[in-house]
Write a protein that holds these residues in place. Structure first.
Motif, PDB file in Angstrom:
ATOM      1  N   ARG A 106      72.180  61.140   4.463  1.00  0.00           N
ATOM      2  CA  ARG A 106      72.118  62.967   4.827  1.00  0.00           C
ATOM      3  C   ARG A 106      70.774  63.131   5.352  1.00  0.00           C
ATOM      4  NH1 ARG A 106      74.312  63.381  -0.242  1.00  0.00           N
ATOM      5  NH2 ARG A 106      72.423  64.256  -1.015  1.00  0.00           N
ATOM      6  N   MET A 107      69.514  62.418   4.913  1.00  0.00           N
ATOM      7  CA  MET A 107      68.361  62.837   5.130  1.00  0.00           C
ATOM      8  C   MET A 107      67.916  62.069   6.686  1.00  0.00           C
ATOM      9  SD  MET A 107      66.055  62.573   1.634  1.00  0.00           S
ATOM     10  CE  MET A 107      64.662  63.626   2.192  1.00  0.00           C
ATOM     11  N   ALA A 108      68.396  60.897   6.742  1.00  0.00           N
ATOM     12  CA  ALA A 108      68.218  59.900   7.989  1.00  0.00           C
ATOM     13  C   ALA A 108      69.054  60.783   8.962  1.00  0.00           C
ATOM     14  CB  ALA A 108      68.941  58.777   7.771  1.00  0.00           C
ATOM     15  N   ALA A 109      70.082  61.455   8.689  1.00  0.00           N
ATOM     16  CA  ALA A 109      70.873  61.922   9.834  1.00  0.00           C
ATOM     17  C   ALA A 109      70.599  63.174  10.439  1.00  0.00           C
ATOM     18  CB  ALA A 109      72.477  62.220   9.601  1.00  0.00           C
ATOM     19  N   ARG A 110      69.699  63.774   9.639  1.00  0.00           N
ATOM     20  CA  ARG A 110      68.729  65.169  10.388  1.00  0.00           C
ATOM     21  C   ARG A 110      67.851  64.870  11.472  1.00  0.00           C
ATOM     22  NH1 ARG A 110      69.252  69.618   8.626  1.00  0.00           N
ATOM     23  NH2 ARG A 110      69.575  70.287   6.645  1.00  0.00           N
ATOM     24  N   LEU A 111      67.800  65.863  12.363  1.00  0.00           N
ATOM     25  CA  LEU A 111      66.891  65.668  13.317  1.00  0.00           C
ATOM     26  C   LEU A 111      65.475  66.459  12.885  1.00  0.00           C
ATOM     27  CD1 LEU A 111      68.947  67.089  16.390  1.00  0.00           C
ATOM     28  CD2 LEU A 111      68.559  64.858  15.713  1.00  0.00           C
ATOM     29  N   PRO A 112      64.466  66.061  13.580  1.00  0.00           N
ATOM     30  CA  PRO A 112      63.129  66.482  12.987  1.00  0.00           C
ATOM     31  C   PRO A 112      62.974  67.900  12.900  1.00  0.00           C
ATOM     32  CG  PRO A 112      62.883  64.842  14.372  1.00  0.00           C
ATOM     33  CD  PRO A 112      64.154  64.894  14.445  1.00  0.00           C
ATOM     34  N   LYS A 113      63.915  68.647  13.994  1.00  0.00           N
ATOM     35  CA  LYS A 113      64.211  69.979  14.274  1.00  0.00           C
ATOM     36  C   LYS A 113      65.398  70.438  14.718  1.00  0.00           C
ATOM     37  CE  LYS A 113      61.848  73.420  17.209  1.00  0.00           C
ATOM     38  NZ  LYS A 113      60.720  73.672  18.247  1.00  0.00           N
ATOM     39  N   GLU A 114      65.971  71.295  13.891  1.00  0.00           N
ATOM     40  CA  GLU A 114      67.612  71.645  14.332  1.00  0.00           C
ATOM     41  C   GLU A 114      67.660  73.115  14.295  1.00  0.00           C
ATOM     42  OE1 GLU A 114      70.629  69.786  12.200  1.00  0.00           O
ATOM     43  OE2 GLU A 114      69.129  68.270  11.264  1.00  0.00           O
ATOM     44  N   ARG A 115      68.113  73.615  15.522  1.00  0.00           N
ATOM     45  CA  ARG A 115      68.456  75.017  15.707  1.00  0.00           C
ATOM     46  C   ARG A 115      69.458  75.613  14.746  1.00  0.00           C
ATOM     47  NH1 ARG A 115      69.828  77.814  21.549  1.00  0.00           N
ATOM     48  NH2 ARG A 115      69.874  79.619  20.772  1.00  0.00           N
ATOM     49  N   VAL A 116      69.407  76.576  14.298  1.00  0.00           N
ATOM     50  CA  VAL A 116      70.168  77.245  13.336  1.00  0.00           C
ATOM     51  C   VAL A 116      70.989  78.203  14.070  1.00  0.00           C
ATOM     52  CG1 VAL A 116      70.341  78.798  11.123  1.00  0.00           C
ATOM     53  CG2 VAL A 116      68.472  76.926  11.262  1.00  0.00           C
TER      54      VAL A 116
END
Length: 170
Positions: A106-116
């Motif tokens: 889950r953590m590795a799949a995140r982008l450093p910055k994601e739009r909500v």
């Protein structure tokens, strides 16, 4: 005394438990019966011996106890090569690694910055972002290492379960 691997012992344990269940089902069906008043009760009576059935069930139960004890003793004493852990410790360690791997996925799949997107509305000029408060690249590296360690642990445990024999009294 008989020699078995954990894999063989698990299959034998499953066989014994299935046999025990089948005997209980048979007992339930044959311990009591219904006969009409005009029927010959002896012709309606199913084959059943209370004492033989109890002896057979107890014999299987003793075998299960002995087999499970042998498996437990083996799991408590056999040390997995390369991990310096007994099998019972590995049976705790592997689920821990699995949980760690899922979290890191889950953590590795995140982008450093994601739009909500959910809070964006036409009446607002604000755009919100979720920021990762950790190094995503480090999470990906840890995921790779954890995945490799988990695979190695599973393979080491499988190897022990399928090749190392221990004494079983059944």
């Amino acid at each position: 005394m008989k020699k078995m691997t954990s894999a063989q012992a698990a299959k034998e344990l499953k066989r014994l438990n299935e046999l025990h269940s089948a005997l209980l089902d048979k007992e339930q069906k044959s311990a009591v019966f219904t006969a009409a008043i005009q029927e010959d009760i002896e012709l309606a009576r199913p084959e059943y011996s209370y004492s033989e059935m109890q002896a057979e069930l107890q014999n299987i139960e003793k075998q299960v106890i002995s087999l499970k004890h042998s498996i437990n003793q083996f799991n408590l004493s056999y040390v997995i090569s390369g991990f310096d852990m007994t099998i019972d410790q590995m049976l705790v360690y592997i689920p821990q690694l699995t949980a760690r791997k899922k979290k890191l996925e889950r953590m590795a799949a995140r982008l450093p910055k994601e739009r909500v997107n959910s809070s964006f509305s036409h009446s607002s000029n604000f755009i919100e972002y979720i920021h990762s408060n950790y190094d995503v690249t480090a999470a990906k590296k840890d995921l790779d290492e954890t995945s490799a360690l988990l695979a190695e642990a599973q393979m080491a445990l499988d190897l022990a379960n399928t090749t190392v024999e221990f004494d079983v009294e059944i």
